[in-house]
Scaffold this active site. Structure first.
Site: not given
Ligand code: PNS
Length: 160
Positions: A19, A43, A130
């Protein structure tokens, strides 16, 4: 041309050196990089949101042009509210692609002015995630060099 502001969203549970590599690369391209830690509790993260924020803020404190924030709700709404126009995501291996492609296209559908930009970390981090770091730590393995120094401490203290 004025460089856009970028948002690098994620769970960062915990942040890894992969990251940090992406954050550093993004900081060299964009005028400002906002690292946005999701508050999305479905999550079931191992580290609470404040701890993940603290770990990231500490690890990124010496990278110019980088801010760390907590976000909740739709990512595109958060990005728009920050006057940013780019979402950064890291791509390590081909298996990342399907999920990333789905998210990028959904985000584009929700706001066509926001572009997702994929950055590849250094090849030495392609195997790093992670969850694998947590597994190594849980089983007593050494996480030195896999996560920022500030994160090593939290991993040692926590029963994962
Ligand atoms: O590190 P990750 O868990 O792969 O990140 C995922 C993340 C946080 C980028 C994704 O879950 C997210 O954008 N969540 C916010 C909710 C949202 O906007 N969802 C619709 C778009 S896919």
């Amino acid at each position: 041309m004025k460089q856009p502001i970028a948002v690098y969203p994620g769970s960062f549970d915990p942040p890894t050196n992969g990251h940090l590599d992406i954050i550093t690369r993004a900081s060299l391209i964009f005028s400002k990089v906002i690292v946005a830690v999701t508050d999305n509790s479905n999550k079931n993260p191992s580290f609470d949101i404040k701890t993940r924020y603290k770990m990231l803020a500490d690890a990124a404190k010496n990278i110019p042009g980088v801010e760390v924030e907590i976000f909740s709700g739709l990512l595109v709404d958060y990005v728009g509210g920050k006057k940013a126009s780019v979402i950064i995501r890291g791509l390590r291996v081909v298996s990342d692609f399907e999920y990333e492609f789905q998210m990028a296209l959904m985000n584009r559908r929700l706001n066509k002015k926001i572009e997702t930009v994929f950055l590849m970390p250094d090849e030495s981090y392609t195997y790093l995630s992670s969850s694998i770091v947590k597994q190594v730590s849980r089983l007593g393995g050494n996480t030195k060099g896999l996560v920022p120094k500030s994160v090593e401490k939290y991993l040692k203290e926590k029963t994962l």
